[in-house]
Design a protein around this motif. Structure first.
Motif, mmCIF file in Angstrom:
data_model
loop_
_atom_site.group_PDB
_atom_site.id
_atom_site.type_symbol
_atom_site.label_atom_id
_atom_site.label_comp_id
_atom_site.label_asym_id
_atom_site.label_seq_id
_atom_site.Cartn_x
_atom_site.Cartn_y
_atom_site.Cartn_z
ATOM 1 N N SER A 236 0.364 -1.312 0.050
ATOM 2 C CA SER A 236 -0.067 -0.304 0.247
ATOM 3 C C SER A 236 0.889 1.796 -0.106
ATOM 4 O O SER A 236 0.656 2.290 -0.927
ATOM 5 C CB SER A 236 -1.110 0.044 1.316
ATOM 6 N N LEU A 237 2.085 1.187 0.400
ATOM 7 C CA LEU A 237 2.665 2.760 1.033
ATOM 8 C C LEU A 237 3.140 2.434 -0.276
ATOM 9 O O LEU A 237 3.191 3.702 -1.016
ATOM 10 C CB LEU A 237 4.008 2.135 1.674
ATOM 11 N N ASP A 239 1.746 1.724 -3.234
ATOM 12 C CA ASP A 239 0.684 1.937 -4.448
ATOM 13 C C ASP A 239 1.013 4.042 -4.319
ATOM 14 O O ASP A 239 1.000 4.580 -5.307
ATOM 15 C CB ASP A 239 -0.057 1.644 -4.645
ATOM 16 N N ARG A 240 0.809 4.271 -2.745
ATOM 17 C CA ARG A 240 0.840 5.609 -1.840
ATOM 18 C C ARG A 240 2.154 6.513 -3.431
ATOM 19 O O ARG A 240 2.052 7.868 -3.935
ATOM 20 C CB ARG A 240 0.879 6.120 -0.804
ATOM 21 N N ALA A 243 2.044 6.632 -6.760
ATOM 22 C CA ALA A 243 0.454 7.476 -7.089
ATOM 23 C C ALA A 243 1.121 9.229 -7.004
ATOM 24 O O ALA A 243 0.554 10.034 -8.145
ATOM 25 C CB ALA A 243 -0.093 7.503 -6.067
ATOM 26 N N VAL A 244 2.161 9.243 -5.742
ATOM 27 C CA VAL A 244 2.114 11.081 -5.750
ATOM 28 C C VAL A 244 3.043 10.837 -6.317
ATOM 29 O O VAL A 244 3.711 11.744 -7.272
ATOM 30 C CB VAL A 244 3.022 10.524 -3.974
ATOM 31 N N ASP A 315 -8.110 10.753 -2.190
ATOM 32 C CA ASP A 315 -7.452 9.608 -1.892
ATOM 33 C C ASP A 315 -7.472 8.509 -2.839
ATOM 34 O O ASP A 315 -7.348 7.612 -3.901
ATOM 35 C CB ASP A 315 -7.728 8.538 -0.487
ATOM 36 N N THR A 318 -6.032 9.151 -6.381
ATOM 37 C CA THR A 318 -4.135 8.244 -6.249
ATOM 38 C C THR A 318 -4.198 6.950 -6.239
ATOM 39 O O THR A 318 -3.700 6.323 -6.435
ATOM 40 C CB THR A 318 -3.705 8.995 -5.382
ATOM 41 N N ALA A 319 -5.034 5.969 -5.536
ATOM 42 C CA ALA A 319 -5.193 4.599 -5.389
ATOM 43 C C ALA A 319 -6.148 3.990 -6.607
ATOM 44 O O ALA A 319 -6.974 4.841 -8.152
ATOM 45 C CB ALA A 319 -6.366 4.262 -4.947
#
Length: 488
Positions: A236-237, A239-240, A243-244, A315, A318-319
């Motif tokens: 998850s981190l 992916d974030r 995305a960022v 959120d 960006t996911a």
């Protein structure tokens, strides 16, 4: 909260001697715990052994005293010792007292042992005592009261063999403890090392993988439950982070692209103004041009930064995910509906069509097209959702297929097509080449607000998701914009 054992270890060991690895710390905790437990067990075991050996000595002394008591005659006027079958008992550390008078005693007894025997006889109870000296001696008294007179038999026993046995057991238990601690430490290090091997592998993978480029994730490999949760958190981190970073790259690219035109205009005007002396009117015209370009730059920056902040707050935008197109567009149409000026009709060839983008991103792509259509529509806007076979790229120069195919939703190479059509005046033919250029409007003085960034932003967002936005020049009764996105 730290455990008491961890606090003890932290206070007992200097900081420089404390293990630096988790494996070493866990092994040290296990070793310390085992050492404390074995120390307690060893103390308890040896205490029980000493009490047991002393009880055996007391039983032997009392049994000997009982045998000797059968040879003591207390029925006459004096205490007499009868003839025994084994007179050696009287010579084997046995005292016989009549009150405080010694009737029989061993030859040449040690003075402190004789005094201890006399004290036991004076008590007239079956007590025992130990005399510590060069060789420890245990004494037990047995009253003889089956006649008229009172007598006491005191027997003595050397405790050295018992003490030697207890010390031998203590040394054996200490040696066994040392072996057990060594085995415990070795097995703990081995077990902890094997248990932490997946963590080490995950660390190596994290070093090898790129958070932006690599699609590999920790959750793809079977792990224990605890590590599976850690892997899911790391995925998850990642992916974030991706995305960022994509968001930052897109924002940087948009700023660079959108600001290039007004900057070039400013530079050209300044070069033209400095090339030769200018009249006051020409200077004022140059100033107005520079002011317009600067205002355009500020509008572009404000719009792009506001768009970036709005996207960062969402959120879902960006996911990774998918969106059911029809419910999302109906909700968007209801939000932008203006019954007084125009009406929005949303239709679909399949109510279950899904796009391979999050719902928020779908709204951000179609929203500017719908707002632009409402701005210029005379009576209504139509939004039609369909499914097309995506047989070739949909970039400029590769137009979208005109007919819908019957391929299954979500099949490889398929796409979702969204047509936004209005019945307004349409796009002037002379403006078609500048339609998707930022900051450009066909008629800046038509009374409608806007900075000319909606269509360029919609196209850039669609392209970032693997789709496209283009204008259909063949539609003449108003304007039609088509969005294509990968199917979910």
């Amino acid at each position: 909260m730290r455990s008491p054992l961890a606090l003890v270890l932290r206070s007992a060991l200097p900081h420089r001697l404390a293990p630096r690895t988790l494996r070493g710390r866990l092994s040290l905790v296990a070793l310390t715990t085992a050492a404390l437990l074995m120390t307690i067990l060893t103390v308890v075991f040896n205490t029980v052994v000493r009490h047991h050996l002393q009880a055996q000595a007391d039983d032997e002394l009392r049994a000997r005293a009982a045998v000797v008591a059968t040879t003591v005659d207390t029925g006459g006027r004096t205490v007499r010792v009868l003839k025994a079958s084994d007179d050696g008992l009287l010579d084997s550390n046995v005292w016989i007292y009549a009150g405080s008078t010694t009737v029989e005693q061993p030859p040449s007894p040690a003075p402190e042992i004789g005094r201890a025997a006399l004290r036991l006889a004076a008590r007239a109870h079956g007590d025992c005592t130990t005399v510590e000296g060069d060789r420890p001696v245990r004494l037990c008294a047995r009253p003889v009261a089956h006649g008229r007179l009172a007598a006491t038999v005191v027997t003595a026993l050397d405790l050295s063999p018992y003490r030697s046995s207890a010390e031998l057991l203590l040394l054996g238990s200490l040696a066994l403890d040392a072996v057990m601690l060594a085995c415990t430490y070795a097995l703990t290090r081995l077990a902890v090392g094997r248990a932490l091997r997946p963590v080490r592998d995950m660390s190596d993978q994290a070093i090898r993988w790129s958070a932006v480029e690599s699609e590999r994730r920790f959750g793809a490999v079977a792990q224990p439950t605890e590590l599976a949760r850690l892997g899911a958190s790391l995925d998850s981190l990642l992916d974030r982070i991706r995305a960022v970073l994509r968001h930052e790259r897109r924002l940087t690219g948009e700023l660079s692209h959108e600001l290039r035109t007004p900057l070039s205009r400013i530079i050209a005007e300044l070069d033209w103004w400095r090339s030769r002396p200018r009249t006051e009117a020409e200077t004022l015209a140059t100033h107005r041009t520079l002011t317009e370009a600067a205002e355009s730059m500020r509008t572009i920056c404000d719009t792009l930064l506001g768009d970036a902040r709005e996207e960062a707050r969402d959120d879902a935008a960006t996911a990774p995910g998918t969106a059911e197109v029809l419910p999302v567009l109906r909700r968007l149409a209801a939000h932008q509906q203006d019954p007084v000026r125009s009406r929005i009709v949303v239709t679909a060839t399949d109510d279950r069509l899904e796009a391979g983008v999050p719902p928020a991103l779908l709204e951000r792509i179609v929203g500017p097209l719908l707002a632009n259509a409402l701005r210029y529509a005379r009576s209504g806007v139509t939004v039609h959702i369909g499914h097309v076979g995506r047989v070739r790229p949909t970039w400029p120069g590769h137009p979208l297929p005109d007919t819908e195919t019957a391929g299954p939703t979500g099949s490889a190479g398929s796409a979702v097509r969204i047509d936004v059509t209005d019945d307004g005046p349409g796009v002037p033919e002379a403006f078609l080449g500048q339609l998707f250029q930022p900051g450009r409007r066909a008629d800046p003085y038509d009374g409608h607000g806007g900075a000319g960034l909606g269509l360029p932003l919609a196209r850039r967002l669609a392209r970032s998701a693997g789709g496209e936005v283009h204008h259909d020049p063949a539609h003449t009764a108003g304007a039609r914009f088509t969005v294509t996105l990968p199917a979910g």
